[in-house]
Design an enzyme around this catalytic site. Structure first.
Site, mmCIF file in Angstrom:
data_model
loop_
_atom_site.group_PDB
_atom_site.id
_atom_site.type_symbol
_atom_site.label_atom_id
_atom_site.label_comp_id
_atom_site.label_asym_id
_atom_site.label_seq_id
_atom_site.Cartn_x
_atom_site.Cartn_y
_atom_site.Cartn_z
ATOM 1 N N GLY A 74 0.624 -1.327 -0.019
ATOM 2 C CA GLY A 74 -0.034 -0.051 0.015
ATOM 3 C C GLY A 74 0.821 1.169 -0.099
ATOM 4 C CG HIS A 205 0.523 -6.646 5.119
ATOM 5 N ND1 HIS A 205 0.434 -6.499 6.543
ATOM 6 C CD2 HIS A 205 0.586 -5.778 4.674
ATOM 7 C CE1 HIS A 205 0.550 -5.127 6.712
ATOM 8 N NE2 HIS A 205 0.629 -4.543 5.575
ATOM 9 C CB CYS A 329 3.002 3.037 9.977
ATOM 10 S SG CYS A 329 2.459 1.656 8.743
#
Length: 393
Positions: A74, A205, A329
């Protein structure tokens, strides 16, 4: 010695690879190891697998196979969509519209474009449910606006954005529309035709596929400059030998997500609703962040007053429970969540907020065990907290 129980409640960070997906992938590590660009039979087998997967991913979002370009995930897809298109259209304008709650793959890319390449970015806000107002997007459009990028589903509070309305606004004004649909895939219906997306990002994922594989949907007729140079792969749009095992896994995961969509959504929503009901009823001074109606079915973002989120996560880990303080993240950052900040939640409450996300492998027993542990953890942390309201400090 009794084995420590593990409960994984961070499916928005990543998902385990399903056995069906692994089984599909394994032959492409061993006997079907060819390069899809080779003309001999071993290469042709890999090429066939590549194109099958392209069709499976396309079907998930009602796209044409030729509109799917495989990437490393992504983040690459988001970077490619924004940077390559911004550079292409810079003679027409240097203004981009996005939202204040985007994933950092979008926000940091926009910051780069502003700082290094002279583009102007407008960040539209959200309401207290974490939802963008399409009218605010339209009001932000200028004569030099070249691109709108609004995520489909928020990764922290699960709010589903009105992307179809935003896509229609973009089309009305002749502006390209991109959406990061990484969290949406497999959890809400996606039809690129209905939402009017010109570009859309996905990641394997997040749907029980392998890490390091994703795609960018590019609507037929939209010319997006090549971002990675070096070969003729992916219809000359993205150079580099394709990661066939991962792409095969992505394709299978997309097929399963489409096949099992109703069952998956019903399962995770039942677990999520039970979890939230028990937490709000049994743990005092808690808040459920985000929209109750327009929400990812497996997302629960909870604020626990008078405790630090990092302490909660540590105690949960001791109990074998995996959760998150926000985006995976940025989980090591001490900065308050930009998403919860945009919702208007005070900083002191943001630091006591935890994201729980449920998946296909989660059981009701896992949920009840987690709630029981949370009750003990919160009570203990509040007991030792120097800011406990009960103690008047």
């Amino acid at each position: 010695m009794e084995e420590k129980r593990q409960v994984y409640l961070d499916y928005s960070a990543t998902t385990p690879v399903k056995q069906e997906v692994t089984d599909e992938m394994i032959p492409y590590f061993t006997q079907n190891y060819g390069n899809a660009s080779s003309i001999y039979s071993v290469g042709a087998t890999a090429k066939d697998a590549l194109e099958k997967a392209r069709g499976q991913v396309a079907s998930l979002i009602n796209a044409e196979p030729s509109e799917i370009i495989f990437t490393s995930g992504g983040t690459e897809s988001d970077n490619w969509a924004l940077i390559a298109m911004a550079r292409k259209l810079k003679t027409k304008g240097r203004h981009i519209i996005t939202s204040a709650i985007e994933h950092h793959a979008i926000l940091h890319t926009c910051q780069y474009l502003a700082k290094k390449e002279g583009f102007e970015i407008t960040y539209v806000g959200v309401n207290s449910d974490g939802i963008v107002d399409p009218a605010e997007v339209e009001a932000a459009i200028r004569p030099d606006t070249i691109l709108i990028s609004i995520m489909f589903v928020n990764n922290e509070v699960g709010s589903i954005q009105p992307v179809a309305e935003i896509g229609a606004i973009a089309k009305k004004h002749g502006i390209l529309f991109h959406t990061d649909a990484v969290q949406a895939a497999g959890n809400v219906p996606i039809d690129v035709r209905e939402i009017g997306a010109d570009m859309l990002s996905l990641s394997a994922h997040k749907i029980y596929g392998p890490k390091g594989c994703g795609c960018l949907y590019i609507r037929k007729g939209v010319i997006l400059p090549t971002y990675i140079h070096g070969g003729a792969q992916e219809n000359r749009k993205r150079a580099g030998t394709e990661n066939i095992p991962a792409i095969v896994g992505f394709g299978k995961a997309a097929e399963i997500a489409q096949r099992d969509f109703d069952r998956h959504v019903a399962h995770v929503k039942r677990l999520r609703d039970h979890f939230v009901e028990r937490i709000l009823a049994e743990v005092p001074r808690t808040h459920y962040n985000g929209s109750r109606e327009h929400r990812h079915p497996g997302n629960a973002n909870i604020t626990f007053e008078y405790v630090e989120g990092e302490a909660i996560l540590l105690y949960l880990d001791f109990a074998g429970i995996c959760a998150s303080s926000g985006s995976a993240c940025s989980s090591k950052s001490l900065q308050p969540s930009h998403v919860l900040t945009a919702l208007g939640i005070p900083v002191e409450l943001i630091h006591g907020s935890i994201r729980f996300t449920f998946g296909d492998m989660t059981t009701m027993e896992d949920v009840d065990y987690t709630v029981d542990q949370i009750k003990k953890i919160i009570a203990r942390l509040r007991e030792i907290s120097s800011v406990s309201e009960e103690k008047g400090w």
